[in-house]
Design an enzyme around this catalytic site. Structure first.
Site, PDB file in Angstrom:
ATOM      1  N   SER A   1       4.858  87.725 -36.441  1.00 19.94           N
ATOM      2  CA  SER A   1       5.730  88.665 -37.139  1.00 19.94           C
ATOM      3  C   SER A   1       6.506  88.036 -38.292  1.00 19.94           C
ATOM      4  O   SER A   1       7.020  88.751 -39.153  1.00 19.94           O
ATOM      5  CB  SER A   1       6.718  89.308 -36.163  1.00 19.94           C
ATOM      6  OG  SER A   1       7.497  88.321 -35.511  1.00 19.94           O
ATOM      7  N   SER A   2       6.604  86.703 -38.319  1.00 19.43           N
ATOM      8  CA  SER A   2       7.325  86.057 -39.421  1.00 19.43           C
ATOM      9  C   SER A   2       6.909  84.596 -39.522  1.00 19.43           C
ATOM     10  O   SER A   2       6.324  84.026 -38.594  1.00 19.43           O
ATOM     11  CB  SER A   2       8.847  86.153 -39.217  1.00 19.43           C
ATOM     12  OG  SER A   2       9.244  85.383 -38.098  1.00 19.43           O
TER      13      SER A   2
ATOM     14  N   ARG B   1       8.354  80.656 -41.416  1.00 20.34           N
ATOM     15  CA  ARG B   1       9.481  80.013 -42.087  1.00 20.34           C
ATOM     16  C   ARG B   1       9.180  78.543 -42.297  1.00 20.34           C
ATOM     17  O   ARG B   1       8.290  77.987 -41.651  1.00 20.34           O
ATOM     18  CB  ARG B   1      10.767  80.164 -41.272  1.00 20.34           C
ATOM     19  CG  ARG B   1      10.790  79.395 -39.981  1.00 20.34           C
ATOM     20  CD  ARG B   1      10.426  80.230 -38.792  1.00 20.34           C
ATOM     21  NE  ARG B   1      10.458  79.477 -37.543  1.00 20.34           N
ATOM     22  CZ  ARG B   1      11.538  79.114 -36.914  1.00 20.34           C
ATOM     23  NH1 ARG B   1      12.735  79.384 -37.414  1.00 20.34           N
ATOM     24  NH2 ARG B   1      11.475  78.468 -35.770  1.00 20.34           N
TER      25      ARG B   1
ATOM     26  N   ASP C   1       1.313  77.211 -31.890  1.00 23.82           N
ATOM     27  CA  ASP C   1       2.778  77.221 -31.843  1.00 23.82           C
ATOM     28  C   ASP C   1       3.315  76.992 -30.430  1.00 23.82           C
ATOM     29  O   ASP C   1       4.365  76.368 -30.257  1.00 23.82           O
ATOM     30  CB  ASP C   1       3.353  78.510 -32.452  1.00 23.82           C
ATOM     31  CG  ASP C   1       2.722  79.790 -31.938  1.00 23.82           C
ATOM     32  OD1 ASP C   1       1.993  79.749 -30.924  1.00 23.82           O
ATOM     33  OD2 ASP C   1       2.960  80.852 -32.549  1.00 23.82           O
TER      34      ASP C   1
ATOM     35  N   THR D   1       6.908  86.723 -29.354  1.00 25.33           N
ATOM     36  CA  THR D   1       6.011  87.878 -29.314  1.00 25.33           C
ATOM     37  C   THR D   1       5.251  87.903 -27.997  1.00 25.33           C
ATOM     38  O   THR D   1       5.063  88.947 -27.381  1.00 25.33           O
ATOM     39  CB  THR D   1       5.033  87.831 -30.506  1.00 25.33           C
ATOM     40  OG1 THR D   1       5.785  87.850 -31.724  1.00 25.33           O
ATOM     41  CG2 THR D   1       4.090  89.013 -30.479  1.00 25.33           C
TER      42      THR D   1
ATOM     43  N   ASN E   1      -0.455  83.833 -19.965  1.00 26.26           N
ATOM     44  CA  ASN E   1       0.003  84.704 -21.044  1.00 26.26           C
ATOM     45  C   ASN E   1       0.621  85.971 -20.460  1.00 26.26           C
ATOM     46  O   ASN E   1      -0.001  86.631 -19.622  1.00 26.26           O
ATOM     47  CB  ASN E   1      -1.162  85.113 -21.952  1.00 26.26           C
ATOM     48  CG  ASN E   1      -1.508  84.060 -22.961  1.00 26.26           C
ATOM     49  OD1 ASN E   1      -1.688  82.900 -22.613  1.00 26.26           O
ATOM     50  ND2 ASN E   1      -1.615  84.449 -24.217  1.00 26.26           N
TER      51      ASN E   1
END
Length: 485
Positions: free
Chosen positions: A12-13, A15, A235, A258, A295
């Protein structure tokens, strides 16, 4: 003082975060943030990787403007999605997003060729419909034959920065195509997909240097002189390195974003029949570790609820609204595929509650409470399974990532599991990314020293369990709801 930059890109993002070591503590500074999402075109969901790369460059330009002339740089993203390149290094196809519906039914078709038991014995990877194995199985065969290179999304972004092709192991393991015994791509699985080993690049371990950023990029865009260090590009693998765990305590983690990834760090895989039946995975970690985890549909559900509301409330406001509602009135099985990518998350939650004769949540607070209560109960199930599979109890559960800021969910989790929860740091993925860079540069000795540094720099918030009066009745209701999963 050395500069480290982590490029951390989620679903979603994304950085860019700068880190420096100052008086034996890490200091982080966010340089640039951008939105990310998949887009639908011609009935399929795709990532806009050109947008992602452009935002990466923009962030590095900002770093240069802040006076960062030289740095080490590491990059991580989500897992399972891949890029196909031709012989000239150009993309053959836009990058499918894992939530695309093209893999519906794909596992069943693939396992008609090789059983689930055989695949799990080889790879130790849990069956999820969007695993790369199943994505490639349904991909256009003529295009796969044409592909000169197949790499994961972060591999491709490193390639754009460095010009070097590779397949980093923590992300490559999520393809469900690496063999635990040979530590290579499994030839039999490649054969079933009609793929060749030479379509993949060398498997690279975290900590290796790819050299400097391409000079033409640095010159064209006025970027810092960046040494590119391969970090755990999945990640979650970086987030687990960023867990401030203490040696001598039996600990588990939830990387909460998420997705919620709940598991333990092991020094050898556990790909038993019992682990397969519980759908636990053995993803490869940095420095020879394995992420034995499950998950769980995470904060994606509340993200979708917020999006449908036109972002009328912040996430903290949604948590406040939820805290004001009575607990455990409406529950949903978070891992049911119906919640993976529905047309409307709110409508799907309400429909499920109606079908199961529960109170139908209407207000935003009721819907949010339903999600948080259900997540805490899902964590309870997964942690109990984990203890059974490991044959040992867990003393403390670390919640890291963005979800560690949700105090309601952290306290709920502690209450339900009956164990201490340590929440934070929220920046665990960037910190794990940076920790591997620092170990590579010899500024930090090893994982143990890196975790001590992280704990010293970012003290976790502790949540002790509180009694839930009707917990047994809640667990009985919950057990009936999730019995079909």
């Amino acid at each position: 003082m050395k500069n480290y930059i982590a490029i951390d890109i989620g679903a979603s993002s994304g950085r860019l975060v700068q880190a420096q070591l100052y008086e034996k503590r890490l200091v982080l500074k966010e340089i640039h943030r951008f939105s990310n999402s998949f887009n639908q075109r011609n009935g399929h969901d795709y990532w806009d990787v050109d947008h992602i790369f452009a935002e990466m460059i923009k962030g590095l330009q900002k770093a240069k403007q802040l006076g960062i002339d030289a740095c080490r740089l590491g990059l991580d993203t989500w897992a399972v999605d891949y890029v196909l390149l031709d012989r000239e290094g150009q993309r053959l196809e836009e990058v499918y997003a894992y939530r695309d519906k093209r893999t519906e039914g794909a596992p069943e078709k693939f396992h008609a060729k090789m059983s689930r038991e055989q695949v799990y014995a080889k790879t130790g990877i849990q069956e999820l419909p969007f695993n790369t194995l199943y994505q490639l199985f349904v991909h256009d065969q003529s295009q796969l034959c044409e592909a000169d290179a197949i790499m994961m999304v972060p591999d491709y972004l490193y390639y754009l920065l460095s010009g070097r092709r590779m397949n980093e192991v923590t992300n490559a393991s999520t393809t469900q195509m690496l063999n635990l015994s040979t530590r290579e791509f499994d030839e039999e699985l490649l054969g079933l997909l009609q793929l060749r080993r030479d379509q993949f690049s060398e498997l690279i371990e975290p900590g290796q240097s790819l050299g400097m950023i391409r000079p033409e990029l640095a010159q064209k865009y006025d970027l810092p002189q960046c040494e590119l260090v391969v970090v755990p590009t999945h990640d979650t693998a970086s987030a687990v390195i960023g867990v401030p765990a203490q040696e001598g305590r039996s600990w588990a983690y939830i990387s909460s974003g998420t997705w919620s990834l709940l598991g333990a760090e092991l020094d050898r895989p556990l790909n038993s029949k019992a682990a397969m039946e519980a759908n636990y995975t053995n993803e490869w970690g940095a420095y020879g570790t394995y992420r034995f985890l499950k998950n769980i549909m995470g904060l994606w559900m509340i993200q979708e609820v917020r999006r449908e509301s036109g972002n009328a409330c912040s996430f903290s406001q949604l948590a406040e609204l939820a805290a004001a509602e009575l607990p455990f009135r409406s529950l949903i099985p978070c891992n049911d595929p119906r919640f993976l990518n529905p047309e409307s998350m709110v409508a799907e939650i309400q429909l499920y509650c109606k079908e199961t004769s529960q109170q139908i949540p209407q207000k935003m607070g009721e819907i949010a409470r339903c999600i948080f209560d259900s997540l805490a109960l899902t964590y309870f199930d997964a942690l109990r399974e984990l203890e059974r599979l490991l044959k040992r109890s867990i003393d403390v559960l670390h919640i890291v990532g963005g979800g560690s800021n949700n105090e309601l969910l952290c306290q709920l989790t502690a209450n339900v599991i009956g164990k201490t929860v340590q929440a934070g740091p929220s920046e665990s993925t960037a910190l794990g990314n940076i920790a591997v860079q620092m170990i590579s540069s010899q500024e930090v000795k090893d994982i143990k020293a890196a975790r001590e540094l992280i704990a010293r720099s970012f003290s976790p918030k502790v949540f002790e369990p509180r009694t839930i009066d009707n917990l047994e009745q809640v667990l009985q209701r919950w057990g009936k709801l999730v019995s079909h999963l």
